[in-house]
Scaffold this motif. Sequence first.
Motif, PDB file in Angstrom:
ATOM      1  N   PHE A  80       0.802  -1.222   0.000  1.00  0.00           N
ATOM      2  CA  PHE A  80       0.000   0.000   0.000  1.00  0.00           C
ATOM      3  C   PHE A  80       0.839   1.278   0.000  1.00  0.00           C
ATOM      4  CE2 PHE A  80      -2.876  -3.250   1.685  1.00  0.00           C
ATOM      5  CZ  PHE A  80      -3.944  -3.076   0.815  1.00  0.00           C
ATOM      6  N   VAL A  81       2.153   1.131  -0.122  1.00  0.00           N
ATOM      7  CA  VAL A  81       3.054   2.278  -0.239  1.00  0.00           C
ATOM      8  C   VAL A  81       3.855   2.119  -1.526  1.00  0.00           C
ATOM      9  CG1 VAL A  81       4.975   3.540   0.792  1.00  0.00           C
ATOM     10  CG2 VAL A  81       3.219   2.542   2.261  1.00  0.00           C
ATOM     11  N   PRO A  82       3.735   3.058  -2.469  1.00  0.00           N
ATOM     12  CA  PRO A  82       4.446   2.929  -3.750  1.00  0.00           C
ATOM     13  C   PRO A  82       5.959   2.855  -3.575  1.00  0.00           C
ATOM     14  CG  PRO A  82       2.770   4.657  -3.860  1.00  0.00           C
ATOM     15  CD  PRO A  82       2.886   4.267  -2.415  1.00  0.00           C
ATOM     16  N   ASP A  83       6.601   2.116  -4.453  1.00  0.00           N
ATOM     17  CA  ASP A  83       8.062   2.012  -4.415  1.00  0.00           C
ATOM     18  C   ASP A  83       8.732   3.298  -4.883  1.00  0.00           C
ATOM     19  OD1 ASP A  83       8.028  -0.640  -3.516  1.00  0.00           O
ATOM     20  OD2 ASP A  83       7.879  -1.423  -5.562  1.00  0.00           O
ATOM     21  N   ASP A  84       8.136   3.955  -5.867  1.00  0.00           N
ATOM     22  CA  ASP A  84       8.729   5.155  -6.443  1.00  0.00           C
ATOM     23  C   ASP A  84       8.575   6.345  -5.486  1.00  0.00           C
ATOM     24  OD1 ASP A  84       9.694   6.653  -8.986  1.00  0.00           O
ATOM     25  OD2 ASP A  84       7.930   7.777  -8.322  1.00  0.00           O
ATOM     26  N   ALA A  85       9.646   7.094  -5.313  1.00  0.00           N
ATOM     27  CA  ALA A  85       9.649   8.198  -4.354  1.00  0.00           C
ATOM     28  C   ALA A  85       8.616   9.268  -4.711  1.00  0.00           C
ATOM     29  CB  ALA A  85      11.042   8.817  -4.260  1.00  0.00           C
ATOM     30  N   PHE A  86       8.493   9.590  -5.996  1.00  0.00           N
ATOM     31  CA  PHE A  86       7.537  10.623  -6.386  1.00  0.00           C
ATOM     32  C   PHE A  86       6.104  10.144  -6.173  1.00  0.00           C
ATOM     33  CE2 PHE A  86       5.015  13.230  -9.308  1.00  0.00           C
ATOM     34  CZ  PHE A  86       5.437  14.498  -8.930  1.00  0.00           C
ATOM     35  N   GLU A  87       5.848   8.868  -6.464  1.00  0.00           N
ATOM     36  CA  GLU A  87       4.513   8.325  -6.234  1.00  0.00           C
ATOM     37  C   GLU A  87       4.189   8.294  -4.735  1.00  0.00           C
ATOM     38  OE1 GLU A  87       2.196   7.062  -9.096  1.00  0.00           O
ATOM     39  OE2 GLU A  87       3.464   8.846  -9.336  1.00  0.00           O
ATOM     40  N   ARG A  88       5.176   8.026  -3.908  1.00  0.00           N
ATOM     41  CA  ARG A  88       4.952   8.094  -2.459  1.00  0.00           C
ATOM     42  C   ARG A  88       4.581   9.507  -2.040  1.00  0.00           C
ATOM     43  NH1 ARG A  88       9.583   4.944  -2.274  1.00  0.00           N
ATOM     44  NH2 ARG A  88      10.871   6.638  -1.418  1.00  0.00           N
ATOM     45  N   MET A 141     -11.679  14.778  -5.902  1.00  0.00           N
ATOM     46  CA  MET A 141     -11.524  13.326  -6.001  1.00  0.00           C
ATOM     47  C   MET A 141     -12.129  12.793  -7.301  1.00  0.00           C
ATOM     48  SD  MET A 141     -12.455  12.150  -2.108  1.00  0.00           S
ATOM     49  CE  MET A 141     -12.242  10.399  -2.516  1.00  0.00           C
ATOM     50  N   GLU A 142     -13.300  13.293  -7.636  1.00  0.00           N
ATOM     51  CA  GLU A 142     -13.980  12.830  -8.847  1.00  0.00           C
ATOM     52  C   GLU A 142     -13.148  13.101 -10.093  1.00  0.00           C
ATOM     53  OE1 GLU A 142     -16.998  11.177 -11.292  1.00  0.00           O
ATOM     54  OE2 GLU A 142     -16.629  11.022  -9.139  1.00  0.00           O
ATOM     55  N   GLU A 143     -12.496  14.241 -10.131  1.00  0.00           N
ATOM     56  CA  GLU A 143     -11.666  14.577 -11.292  1.00  0.00           C
ATOM     57  C   GLU A 143     -10.597  13.511 -11.521  1.00  0.00           C
ATOM     58  OE1 GLU A 143      -8.898  18.250 -13.004  1.00  0.00           O
ATOM     59  OE2 GLU A 143      -9.995  18.462 -11.118  1.00  0.00           O
ATOM     60  N   ARG A 144     -10.015  12.998 -10.449  1.00  0.00           N
ATOM     61  CA  ARG A 144      -9.020  11.936 -10.574  1.00  0.00           C
ATOM     62  C   ARG A 144      -9.667  10.587 -10.880  1.00  0.00           C
ATOM     63  NH1 ARG A 144      -3.933   9.699 -11.470  1.00  0.00           N
ATOM     64  NH2 ARG A 144      -3.952   7.632 -10.481  1.00  0.00           N
ATOM     65  N   LEU A 145     -10.705  10.250 -10.125  1.00  0.00           N
ATOM     66  CA  LEU A 145     -11.255   8.905 -10.181  1.00  0.00           C
ATOM     67  C   LEU A 145     -12.172   8.674 -11.388  1.00  0.00           C
ATOM     68  CD1 LEU A 145     -11.934   8.522  -6.372  1.00  0.00           C
ATOM     69  CD2 LEU A 145     -10.202   7.289  -7.720  1.00  0.00           C
ATOM     70  N   ALA A 146     -12.569   9.734 -12.068  1.00  0.00           N
ATOM     71  CA  ALA A 146     -13.360   9.557 -13.284  1.00  0.00           C
ATOM     72  C   ALA A 146     -12.559   8.850 -14.368  1.00  0.00           C
ATOM     73  CB  ALA A 146     -13.857  10.907 -13.789  1.00  0.00           C
ATOM     74  N   GLY A 147     -11.218   8.967 -14.297  1.00  0.00           N
ATOM     75  CA  GLY A 147     -10.394   8.342 -15.328  1.00  0.00           C
ATOM     76  C   GLY A 147      -9.360   7.364 -14.807  1.00  0.00           C
ATOM     77  N   HIS A 148      -9.372   7.101 -13.492  1.00  0.00           N
ATOM     78  CA  HIS A 148      -8.378   6.208 -12.893  1.00  0.00           C
ATOM     79  C   HIS A 148      -9.040   5.331 -11.830  1.00  0.00           C
ATOM     80  CE1 HIS A 148      -6.108   9.710 -14.381  1.00  0.00           C
ATOM     81  NE2 HIS A 148      -5.129   8.846 -14.622  1.00  0.00           N
ATOM     82  N   LEU A 151      -6.297   6.478  -6.511  1.00  0.00           N
ATOM     83  CA  LEU A 151      -5.866   7.863  -6.365  1.00  0.00           C
ATOM     84  C   LEU A 151      -4.425   8.079  -6.797  1.00  0.00           C
ATOM     85  CD1 LEU A 151      -7.588   8.634  -2.954  1.00  0.00           C
ATOM     86  CD2 LEU A 151      -8.169   9.628  -5.172  1.00  0.00           C
ATOM     87  N   VAL A 152      -3.595   7.044  -6.657  1.00  0.00           N
ATOM     88  CA  VAL A 152      -2.185   7.145  -7.042  1.00  0.00           C
ATOM     89  C   VAL A 152      -1.799   5.904  -7.836  1.00  0.00           C
ATOM     90  CG1 VAL A 152       0.198   7.325  -6.218  1.00  0.00           C
ATOM     91  CG2 VAL A 152      -1.636   8.484  -4.969  1.00  0.00           C
ATOM     92  N   GLY A 153      -1.251   6.097  -9.014  1.00  0.00           N
ATOM     93  CA  GLY A 153      -0.761   4.966  -9.791  1.00  0.00           C
ATOM     94  C   GLY A 153      -1.859   3.992 -10.175  1.00  0.00           C
ATOM     95  N   ASP A 154      -1.474   2.736 -10.305  1.00  0.00           N
ATOM     96  CA  ASP A 154      -2.395   1.704 -10.783  1.00  0.00           C
ATOM     97  C   ASP A 154      -2.774   0.694  -9.706  1.00  0.00           C
ATOM     98  OD1 ASP A 154      -2.318   2.768 -13.424  1.00  0.00           O
ATOM     99  OD2 ASP A 154      -0.407   1.740 -13.770  1.00  0.00           O
ATOM    100  N   ALA A 155      -2.535   1.024  -8.462  1.00  0.00           N
ATOM    101  CA  ALA A 155      -2.838   0.095  -7.377  1.00  0.00           C
ATOM    102  C   ALA A 155      -3.302   0.871  -6.151  1.00  0.00           C
ATOM    103  CB  ALA A 155      -1.596  -0.739  -7.036  1.00  0.00           C
ATOM    104  N   PRO A 156      -4.044   0.236  -5.263  1.00  0.00           N
ATOM    105  CA  PRO A 156      -4.490   0.932  -4.055  1.00  0.00           C
ATOM    106  C   PRO A 156      -3.313   1.296  -3.158  1.00  0.00           C
ATOM    107  CG  PRO A 156      -4.975  -1.412  -3.897  1.00  0.00           C
ATOM    108  CD  PRO A 156      -4.526  -1.158  -5.303  1.00  0.00           C
ATOM    109  N   SER A 157      -3.417   2.433  -2.487  1.00  0.00           N
ATOM    110  CA  SER A 157      -2.366   2.900  -1.586  1.00  0.00           C
ATOM    111  C   SER A 157      -3.002   3.383  -0.288  1.00  0.00           C
ATOM    112  CB  SER A 157      -1.571   4.038  -2.233  1.00  0.00           C
ATOM    113  OG  SER A 157      -2.347   5.230  -2.263  1.00  0.00           O
ATOM    114  N   LEU A 158      -2.162   3.843   0.617  1.00  0.00           N
ATOM    115  CA  LEU A 158      -2.661   4.397   1.868  1.00  0.00           C
ATOM    116  C   LEU A 158      -3.600   5.570   1.623  1.00  0.00           C
ATOM    117  CD1 LEU A 158       0.564   4.395   4.096  1.00  0.00           C
ATOM    118  CD2 LEU A 158      -1.195   2.613   3.898  1.00  0.00           C
TER     119      LEU A 158
END
Length: 205
Positions: A80-88, A141-148, A151-158
Amino acid sequence: MITIHGMADSGNCYKPRLLMALLGRPFRHAEVSWRDGGTASKAFRQKTPIGKIPLLETGDGRFLPESNAILCHLGEGTRFVPDDAFERARMLAWMFFEQYSHEPNVAVRRSLLCYPEMADVATPERLASTLRGGNSALEVMEERLAGHDWLVGDAPSLADIALYAYTHVADEGGFDLAAFAGIRGWLARVTALDGYRPRDWLPGA
């Protein structure tokens, strides 16, 4: 084993319980509530001077307050924590947004409407203000989730766990999610995660 001190009905306290359920990790729940004065008691204030819940108690007797700080600690090194520093950093940005823009409106308006103890501060002006602020946060939130999917990347996170806690009960605060199709789809994806447990779930119950 860790203990999570908190109020079963609180979204902020639900966050770490949900993460632990998703991770399949054992923990204890200790019920503490502001409604009966528990968070103001001398015994609780000795654990955390700020007197806020949730409060994480480690197996070796250390204490950590603040729901999103607890998520970061428990989520360290997990999926639930991205590996990439910017994604974190993007994950953290959403978590800061949750506490600064979302929770003070969506969660607070729910509290104003659901808890009789808050009736004296549930003024028409405050209800109108939190409704406007909450809808603005939901629109972000809707602006992001309408197309993804997440909230971050392609997997669920914190970030998804943090924002799910009060968004999924936004209707209890008088928010209508009918116009937020992206959010509604995201809520369904969170509930479909392996290990998901609802807000009223407690370990051992």
